[in-house]
Write an enzyme that holds these catalytic residues in place. Structure first.
Site, mmCIF file in Angstrom:
data_model
loop_
_atom_site.group_PDB
_atom_site.id
_atom_site.type_symbol
_atom_site.label_atom_id
_atom_site.label_comp_id
_atom_site.label_asym_id
_atom_site.label_seq_id
_atom_site.Cartn_x
_atom_site.Cartn_y
_atom_site.Cartn_z
ATOM 1 C CE1 TYR A 1 36.103 -40.715 -34.096
ATOM 2 C CE2 TYR A 1 35.757 -42.089 -32.166
ATOM 3 C CZ TYR A 1 36.303 -41.902 -33.429
ATOM 4 O OH TYR A 1 37.066 -42.887 -34.009
ATOM 5 C CD GLN B 1 15.009 -37.409 -32.437
ATOM 6 O OE1 GLN B 1 16.003 -38.051 -32.095
ATOM 7 N NE2 GLN B 1 15.029 -36.084 -32.549
ATOM 8 C CD GLU C 1 31.539 -34.276 -35.380
ATOM 9 O OE1 GLU C 1 31.810 -33.271 -34.717
ATOM 10 O OE2 GLU C 1 31.851 -35.439 -35.017
ATOM 11 C CE1 TYR D 1 18.810 -28.458 -33.941
ATOM 12 C CE2 TYR D 1 18.800 -29.250 -31.681
ATOM 13 C CZ TYR D 1 18.972 -29.485 -33.033
ATOM 14 O OH TYR D 1 19.301 -30.743 -33.474
ATOM 15 C CG HIS E 1 19.656 -37.135 -29.689
ATOM 16 N ND1 HIS E 1 20.392 -36.157 -29.077
ATOM 17 C CD2 HIS E 1 18.908 -36.507 -30.637
ATOM 18 C CE1 HIS E 1 20.104 -34.992 -29.628
ATOM 19 N NE2 HIS E 1 19.203 -35.185 -30.587
#
Length: 380
Positions: free
Chosen positions: A265, A97, A255, A276, A161
Site C-alpha cells: 500500500y 499513543q 487513507e 508535519y 504508531h
C-alpha cells in the site's frame, strides 16, 4: 443517564477523491452531497458510561453488557449502568499513543467465549514495548485462560504508531494491524520486520498455510499486506466480507484501503501527505505495484474507529461507513455507491476526540469519546 441533542450538520459542496480509472489512477471530482439529512434533523446522544479518560475500544456481550478498554491499562465491564474493572490482563505498558487498545469478540463467542485484545507488551529484549495480540475468556468478572497470539518486535521506546485494530473476516480469520512504530524508512517496506503491516492468523494464533509470504525465507509469515502507516480503523464489509481499514497519513493523506493478500500500500514511497514541517516526503502519489487508496482525506481528519451501518435504526445512514475524527472532534459519515465514497457528512460535530465507533447487536451505534466516555446514538 444524561442526554444531549446533536445536530446533523452538512457541507453543501465538498471535494471527494474517487479512484475510478482502470489503471488505478486517482482523480478528484467535486460531488454535491446526495444524502442530506432532513431540515433540522437531530440525533439524541445518551451517555452509557461517563468519566472514562481514553476509551479505546468497545465490545458488546450477548447479555447486553459491554467491555471497554481504557488506554491507561484498565478493561472495564459495563453492565446495567454499573462499571467493574476486569482483572487478569497481561502486563501492559503505556507509551505515548499506546497502551491497552482494541477489544473484539470471536464470531462464535457464544460457544467458545474467546475475547481478543491488543496492547503494548514489554516482553522480549529491549526497553519499551511493541504491539501484541492476546485472547482470553471472561469467567465471572475476571479474564482467564489468557494466551498471547502474536507480538511485534523489536521493543522500542517510541511512542508512535501502534496501529492495533482487530477484525475477523467471514471465514473466521483474525486480522490485526501494527503501525510503522515511527520507523517509516525501516519497517513498512521490509517484510523481515514488524510494523507498517496487516497480519492474518487463525483464531488460535497459528499462521494460515495460504498467507501470501508463507515459505519465504527471512519473512514474517503472519504478514498479509504491507506498506501501511498507522491503521486505527478496521472492519469487515457486511456484504463482500473483505477487510476495510483506514490509516493515519502524515500531514494530509489519511487513507481508506481494502486489504488484499500480499499487496503493497505504498507507505512511505507514495503518499498524499507531507511532513508535519511542511516539507515533501515524496513527489509520488501512486506507483506501479502499489495499491492506491479507495479514498483519502486531505487535509487529515486523524481517523479512528470504523463501522458499517447495516441497522434499520438509522434509515438515512443505512449502508454508510462511519469514521471518528480525533483532530476535528466529530463523527464522519461516508456515503458509498458501488463501493466508492461519493459524499461526506459531519455528525455529532464538537462531541470531542472520537476514538471508536461500533454498531452493536441491538442495532444502535455507540461512540467512545476521549475524556468523556461512551455514548449511544438515538435517532429521533
Amino acid at each position: 443517564m444524561k442526554e444531549g441533542m446533536q445536530t446533523m450538520r452538512q457541507w453543501p459542496l465538498i471535494c471527494v477523491t474517487i479512484f475510478t480509472c482502470a489503471t488505478g489512477c486517482a482523480r478528484q471530482v467535486e460531488t454535491e452531497i446526495t444524502a442530506r439529512a432532513p431540515e433540522g434533523a437531530v440525533h439524541r446522544t445518551e451517555a452509557v458510561a461517563e468519566g472514562i479518560g481514553q476509551p479505546w475500544g468497545m465490545a458488546f456481550l450477548p447479555d447486553g453488557s459491554m467491555l471497554v478498554t481504557e488506554k491507561g491499562g484498565e478493561l472495564l465491564l459495563i453492565r446495567d449502568g454499573e462499571r467493574t474493572q476486569v482483572p487478569g490482563l497481561p502486563e501492559t505498558v503505556v507509551i505515548g499513543q499506546g497502551g491497552l487498545m482494541d477489544v473484539v469478540l470471536h464470531p462464535e463467542y457464544e460457544s467458545n467465549g474467546w475475547i481478543y485484545l491488543s496492547y503494548v507488551s514489554p516482553e522480549g529484549n529491549g526497553a519499551g514495548g511493541n504491539t501484541a495480540i492476546m485472547r482470553a475468556r471472561l469467567q465471572g468478572d475476571r479474564l482467564v485462560d489468557g494466551e498471547q497470539l502474536y507480538k511485534g518486535s523489536p521493543n522500542t521506546e517510541s511512542g508512535r504508531h501502534f496501529g492495533s485494530r482487530i477484525a475477523f473476516d467471514s471465514s473466521g480469520y483474525l486480522y490485526f494491524s501494527i503501525g510503522d512504530r515511527g520507523a517509516r524508512d525501516q519497517n513498512p517496506q521490509d517484510l523481515a520486520r514488524d510494523g507498517g503491516k496487516i497480519y492474518r492468523l487463525h483464531d488460535d494464533g497459528r499462521i494460515p498455510a495460504d498467507n501470501p509470504f508463507v515459505g519465504k525465507d527471512g519473512v514474517k509469515q503472519a504478514i498479509y499486506s504491507y506498506g501501511h502507516r498507522n491503521p486505527q480503523g478496521m472492519v469487515r464489509h457486511p456484504e463482500t466480507g473483505k477487510i476495510w481499514i483506514h490509516e493515519h497519513g502524515p500531514r494530509g493523506g489519511d487513507e481508506i484501503n481494502i486489504v488484499a493478500a500480499g499487496k503493497n500500500y505504498g507507505w512511505p514511497l507514495v503518499t498524499y501527505g507531507i511532513n508535519y514541517s511542511g516539507t515533501e516526503i515524496t513527489d509520488r502519489k501512486e506507483a506501479p505495484g502499489m495499491e492506491p487508496p479507495l479514498f483519502h482525506w486531505t487535509p487529515s481528519i486523524a481517523p479512528s474507529g470504523m463501522a458499517f451501518v447495516t441497522s434499520d435504526k438509522y434509515p438515512e445512514w443505512k449502508d454508510s461507513l462511519l469514521v471518528g475524527s480525533l483532530k476535528f472532534a466529530y463523527l464522519e459519515r461516508l456515503v458509498l455507491r458501488d463501493g466508492e465514497v461519493v459524499a461526506r457528512e459531519k455528525v455529532l460535530e464538537g462531541i470531542g476526540r472520537l476514538r471508536d465507533v461500533r454498531q452493536a447487536p441491538d442495532g444502535f451505534v455507540y461512540v467512545s469519546v476521549e475524556g468523556r466516555g461512551i455514548f449511544k446514538i438515538l435517532p429521533l
